[in-house]
Design an enzyme around this catalytic site. Structure first.
Site, mmCIF file in Angstrom:
data_model
loop_
_atom_site.group_PDB
_atom_site.id
_atom_site.type_symbol
_atom_site.label_atom_id
_atom_site.label_comp_id
_atom_site.label_asym_id
_atom_site.label_seq_id
_atom_site.Cartn_x
_atom_site.Cartn_y
_atom_site.Cartn_z
ATOM 1 N N THR A 128 2.139 14.866 0.003
ATOM 2 C CA THR A 128 2.394 13.535 -0.759
ATOM 3 C C THR A 128 3.505 13.971 -1.669
ATOM 4 O O THR A 128 3.915 15.233 -2.088
ATOM 5 C CB THR A 128 1.161 13.301 -1.909
ATOM 6 O OG1 THR A 128 1.530 12.144 -2.991
ATOM 7 C CG2 THR A 128 0.594 14.650 -2.623
ATOM 8 N N ASP A 129 4.186 12.628 -2.175
ATOM 9 C CA ASP A 129 5.343 12.881 -3.032
ATOM 10 C C ASP A 129 5.026 13.396 -4.378
ATOM 11 O O ASP A 129 5.776 13.686 -5.036
ATOM 12 C CB ASP A 129 6.333 11.628 -3.021
ATOM 13 C CG ASP A 129 5.478 10.352 -3.719
ATOM 14 O OD1 ASP A 129 4.290 10.695 -3.973
ATOM 15 O OD2 ASP A 129 6.097 9.403 -3.922
ATOM 16 N N GLU A 130 3.684 13.518 -4.724
ATOM 17 C CA GLU A 130 3.242 13.926 -5.870
ATOM 18 C C GLU A 130 3.276 15.107 -6.201
ATOM 19 O O GLU A 130 3.174 15.859 -7.471
ATOM 20 C CB GLU A 130 1.762 13.340 -6.265
ATOM 21 C CG GLU A 130 1.714 11.881 -6.202
ATOM 22 C CD GLU A 130 0.303 11.202 -6.980
ATOM 23 O OE1 GLU A 130 -0.252 11.981 -7.748
ATOM 24 O OE2 GLU A 130 0.207 10.101 -6.948
ATOM 25 N N TYR A 152 -5.356 16.577 -8.759
ATOM 26 C CA TYR A 152 -5.062 15.951 -7.452
ATOM 27 C C TYR A 152 -3.709 16.511 -6.973
ATOM 28 O O TYR A 152 -3.730 17.318 -5.884
ATOM 29 C CB TYR A 152 -5.001 14.512 -7.129
ATOM 30 C CG TYR A 152 -4.270 14.027 -5.794
ATOM 31 C CD1 TYR A 152 -5.011 14.276 -4.709
ATOM 32 C CD2 TYR A 152 -3.262 13.476 -6.079
ATOM 33 C CE1 TYR A 152 -4.384 13.817 -3.609
ATOM 34 C CE2 TYR A 152 -2.384 12.963 -4.847
ATOM 35 C CZ TYR A 152 -3.127 13.291 -3.560
ATOM 36 O OH TYR A 152 -2.474 12.702 -2.442
ATOM 37 N N LYS A 156 -2.921 19.353 -3.577
ATOM 38 C CA LYS A 156 -1.997 19.246 -2.669
ATOM 39 C C LYS A 156 -0.923 20.192 -2.518
ATOM 40 O O LYS A 156 -0.693 20.520 -1.361
ATOM 41 C CB LYS A 156 -1.658 17.820 -2.489
ATOM 42 C CG LYS A 156 -2.436 16.774 -2.491
ATOM 43 C CD LYS A 156 -3.351 16.600 -1.211
ATOM 44 C CE LYS A 156 -2.588 16.079 -0.089
ATOM 45 N NZ LYS A 156 -3.414 15.914 1.187
HETATM 46 P P1 NAD Z 1 -8.975 8.386 1.559
HETATM 47 O O1 NAD Z 1 -9.311 8.742 0.443
HETATM 48 O O2 NAD Z 1 -8.852 6.911 1.710
HETATM 49 O O3 NAD Z 1 -9.526 8.845 2.773
HETATM 50 C C1 NAD Z 1 -9.936 10.222 2.793
HETATM 51 C C2 NAD Z 1 -10.816 10.824 4.142
HETATM 52 O O4 NAD Z 1 -10.998 11.932 3.931
HETATM 53 C C3 NAD Z 1 -12.074 9.919 4.066
HETATM 54 O O5 NAD Z 1 -12.414 9.430 5.231
HETATM 55 C C4 NAD Z 1 -13.054 10.998 3.635
HETATM 56 O O6 NAD Z 1 -14.269 10.977 4.068
HETATM 57 C C5 NAD Z 1 -12.369 12.177 4.227
HETATM 58 N N1 NAD Z 1 -12.788 13.515 3.487
HETATM 59 C C6 NAD Z 1 -12.563 13.776 2.251
HETATM 60 N N2 NAD Z 1 -13.381 15.301 1.961
HETATM 61 C C7 NAD Z 1 -13.295 15.460 3.417
HETATM 62 C C8 NAD Z 1 -13.795 16.773 3.681
HETATM 63 N N3 NAD Z 1 -14.273 17.839 2.794
HETATM 64 N N4 NAD Z 1 -13.862 16.939 4.888
HETATM 65 C C9 NAD Z 1 -13.911 16.039 5.925
HETATM 66 N N5 NAD Z 1 -13.182 14.829 5.664
HETATM 67 C C10 NAD Z 1 -13.306 14.518 4.371
HETATM 68 O O7 NAD Z 1 -7.314 8.713 1.672
HETATM 69 P P2 NAD Z 1 -5.725 8.486 2.086
HETATM 70 O O8 NAD Z 1 -5.429 7.404 0.931
HETATM 71 O O9 NAD Z 1 -5.986 7.693 3.583
HETATM 72 O O10 NAD Z 1 -5.003 9.655 2.059
HETATM 73 C C11 NAD Z 1 -5.066 10.343 3.571
HETATM 74 C C12 NAD Z 1 -4.292 11.669 3.249
HETATM 75 O O11 NAD Z 1 -2.810 11.134 2.858
HETATM 76 C C13 NAD Z 1 -4.492 12.489 1.978
HETATM 77 O O12 NAD Z 1 -4.350 13.582 2.191
HETATM 78 C C14 NAD Z 1 -3.591 11.951 0.815
HETATM 79 O O13 NAD Z 1 -3.394 13.124 -0.110
HETATM 80 C C15 NAD Z 1 -2.541 11.719 1.572
HETATM 81 N N6 NAD Z 1 -1.483 10.786 1.022
HETATM 82 C C16 NAD Z 1 -1.946 9.587 0.602
HETATM 83 C C17 NAD Z 1 -0.973 8.511 0.027
HETATM 84 C C18 NAD Z 1 -1.592 7.270 -0.399
HETATM 85 O O14 NAD Z 1 -0.819 6.564 -1.071
HETATM 86 N N7 NAD Z 1 -2.932 6.824 -0.201
HETATM 87 C C19 NAD Z 1 0.224 8.886 0.057
HETATM 88 C C20 NAD Z 1 0.761 9.938 0.370
HETATM 89 C C21 NAD Z 1 -0.282 10.913 1.003
HETATM 90 O O1 DAU Z 2 2.375 8.908 -4.372
HETATM 91 C C1 DAU Z 2 1.498 8.970 -3.356
HETATM 92 C C2 DAU Z 2 0.003 9.115 -3.972
HETATM 93 O O2 DAU Z 2 0.095 7.587 -4.116
HETATM 94 C C3 DAU Z 2 -0.973 9.618 -3.205
HETATM 95 O O3 DAU Z 2 -0.613 10.903 -2.937
HETATM 96 C C4 DAU Z 2 -2.219 9.392 -3.763
HETATM 97 O O4 DAU Z 2 -3.386 9.677 -2.818
HETATM 98 C C5 DAU Z 2 -2.643 7.643 -4.010
HETATM 99 O O5 DAU Z 2 -3.865 7.599 -4.567
HETATM 100 C C6 DAU Z 2 -1.382 7.381 -4.850
HETATM 101 O O6 DAU Z 2 -1.316 7.976 -6.214
HETATM 102 P P1 DAU Z 2 -1.066 7.245 -7.410
HETATM 103 O O7 DAU Z 2 -1.771 7.539 -8.645
HETATM 104 O O8 DAU Z 2 0.307 6.803 -7.509
HETATM 105 O O9 DAU Z 2 -1.642 5.666 -6.949
HETATM 106 P P2 DAU Z 2 -2.769 4.583 -7.712
HETATM 107 O O10 DAU Z 2 -2.800 3.432 -6.881
HETATM 108 O O11 DAU Z 2 -3.879 5.486 -8.274
HETATM 109 O O12 DAU Z 2 -1.640 4.453 -8.950
HETATM 110 C C7 DAU Z 2 -0.477 3.615 -8.792
HETATM 111 C C8 DAU Z 2 0.105 3.172 -10.062
HETATM 112 O O13 DAU Z 2 -0.460 2.263 -10.677
HETATM 113 C C9 DAU Z 2 0.176 4.588 -11.171
HETATM 114 O O14 DAU Z 2 1.114 4.459 -12.071
HETATM 115 C C10 DAU Z 2 -1.203 4.243 -12.153
HETATM 116 C C11 DAU Z 2 -1.335 2.587 -12.065
HETATM 117 N N1 DAU Z 2 -2.537 2.054 -12.085
HETATM 118 C C12 DAU Z 2 -3.321 2.536 -11.329
HETATM 119 C C13 DAU Z 2 -4.718 2.013 -11.172
HETATM 120 C C14 DAU Z 2 -5.768 2.573 -10.301
HETATM 121 C C15 DAU Z 2 -2.865 1.275 -13.234
HETATM 122 O O15 DAU Z 2 -1.974 0.858 -14.088
HETATM 123 N N2 DAU Z 2 -4.247 0.983 -13.279
HETATM 124 C C16 DAU Z 2 -5.231 1.105 -12.481
HETATM 125 O O16 DAU Z 2 -6.207 0.867 -12.475
#
Ligand code: NAD
Ligand code: DAU
Length: 342
Positions: A128-130, A152, A156
């Site tokens: 992730t970019d985080e 989190y 990562k």
């Molecule tokens: P998500 O929470 O929707 O899905 C996570 C999946 O992993 C689920 O199916 C869950 O059951 C499975 N899982 C969790 N713990 C596990 C374990 N111990 N063993 C096996 N399976 C397990 O997540 P997402 O948003 O689809 O993110 C997927 C990946 O991408 C993550 O690694 C996250 O860090 C990364 N990522 C997410 C975003 C975003 O904006 N959502 C952006 C950048 C990177």
């Molecule tokens: O940047 C990549 C990341 O993006 C991934 O690695 C994470 O898995 C994914 O959850 C996401 O993280 P963020 O924390 O940026 O996403 P989130 O949707 O939780 O929040 C996006 C922005 O919105 C952040 O500035 C917090 C704000 N927010 C979020 C929630 C859930 C609110 O203002 N209110 C809310 O209720």
């Protein structure tokens, strides 16, 4: 035939990737290994199981369970692991970091051990970019230091350091992608867009943290999965690649656009207490992956429209989720904040 294990394939990005990869690579057999935590959902893969019978398999297991992972790698003669499995929600990591360390750090270690033990061709980590932390100005490059600020993002970043060490020490065939804020169909309704769209459909308040001026780089899920696939096909071993939407926006502007598309009033927005340690801005320099031939394709407003339509037309999918475990999380995260909202 390639035999690919996709861990976390029942989650949001993983399930979109599984669907994409089975279509794009007719010679792939895919085994999804997923623990089915609160975020894992076999509904996300229902059509896949029907359409790709014979090339798609599912194993319910924890990536931190060495025996289960090794058994599945052996049974399905896996040559490549793509790791999406993680605890992924920043707010949950603040409430309770434990599972983040177990899955995101130890779980990645187990997958690296499987890569080493079985001599796999590739281990790809979806990061992730985080990991770069807050970026007040400029754009994060892959060579920048990792300075994570939430449990989190620290979990990562820790995984990435382990991956680096396996490359240097064991010459493990690893690649990493660092994706930005991803949105689209099948996102568990706890993240900004999926939560706010589904709340707005039901005329429920939208709890915006702080002043809503935080900046995220919004990436459509199909652009993200193409980026991951591109690195699998063309990436150099040992390298990390940024995958960004090149689409920086303030949270408040994203939410206003979403409300306009949905035809709902801005009065639904409630300003609530901020997230502790909240990173103000993320922004990625994507030139390294662009040089390999990938570029984001989505037009933000069009992709947001499609996403809103998907949640409107698939209420069966998120209503089931919102009636379960989600309720207790929502109470813990938002009850007090909303009671004191402006
Ligand atoms: P998500 O929470 O929707 O899905 C996570 C999946 O992993 C689920 O199916 C869950 O059951 C499975 N899982 C969790 N713990 C596990 C374990 N111990 N063993 C096996 N399976 C397990 O997540 P997402 O948003 O689809 O993110 C997927 C990946 O991408 C993550 O690694 C996250 O860090 C990364 N990522 C997410 C975003 C975003 O904006 N959502 C952006 C950048 C990177
Ligand atoms: O940047 C990549 C990341 O993006 C991934 O690695 C994470 O898995 C994914 O959850 C996401 O993280 P963020 O924390 O940026 O996403 P989130 O949707 O939780 O929040 C996006 C922005 O919105 C952040 O500035 C917090 C704000 N927010 C979020 C929630 C859930 C609110 O203002 N209110 C809310 O209720």
């Amino acid at each position: 035939m390639k035999h690919i294990m996709i861990t976390g394939g029942a989650g949001f990005i993983g399930s979109n990737y599984v669907r994409y990869a089975l279509e794009a690579h007719p010679d792939w057999h895919i085994v999804v290994l997923d623990k089915l935590t609160y975020a894992g959902n076999l509904d996300n893969l229902k059509d896949v199981a029907e359409r790709f019978h014979g090339r798609y398999y599912f194993v319910q297991a924890d990536i931190a369970d060495r025996e289960a992972v090794f058994a599945a790698v052996r049974q399905y003669r896996i040559d490549t692991i793509v790791n999406f499995a993680a605890e992924s929600h920043v707010d949950r990591s603040i409430l309770d970091p434990d599972a983040f360390i177990k899955t995101d750090v130890y779980g990645t270690y187990v997958l690296l051990e499987a890569t080493r033990e079985f001599g796999l061709e590739r281990f790809h980590q979806v990061s992730t970019d985080e990991v770069y932390g807050d970026v007040p100005t400029g754009y994060s490059q892959e060579t920048d230091p990792l300075e994570p600020n939430s449990p989190y993002s620290a979990s990562k970043a820790a995984a990435e350091l382990l991956i680096r060490s396996y490359r240097v020490t064991y010459n493990a065939p690893v690649t990493v992608t660092r994706g930005s804020n991803t949105f689209g169909p099948y996102q568990y309704p706890e993240k900004l867009l999926s939560l706010f769209i589904t709340n707005a459909i039901d005329d429920q308040p939208l709890p915006l943290y702080g002043d809503g001026m935080q900046v995220r780089d919004w990436l459509y899920v199909m652009d993200h999965v193409r980026g991951i696939d591109h690195v699998l096909m063309h990436g150099q071993l040992g390298e990390a690649y940024n995958v960004g939407g090149e689409n920086e926006r303030h949270n408040i502007d994203v939410i206003r656009m979403m409300l306009r598309i949905l035809g709902k009033p801005e009065s639904l927005i409630k300003r609530v207490a901020d997230r502790p340690g909240h990173d103000r801005r993320y922004a990625l320099d994507t030139r390294k992956l662009r040089a390999l031939g990938w570029a984001p394709r989505a037009d933000f407003e069009g992709a947001l429209r499609e996403t809103v339509d998907w949640y409107v037309n698939n209420a069966w999918w998120w209503r089931k989720i919102k009636s379960g475990e989600f309720k207790e999380f929502y109470r813990r995260q938002y009850a007090e904040r909303l009671a004191q909202a402006v």
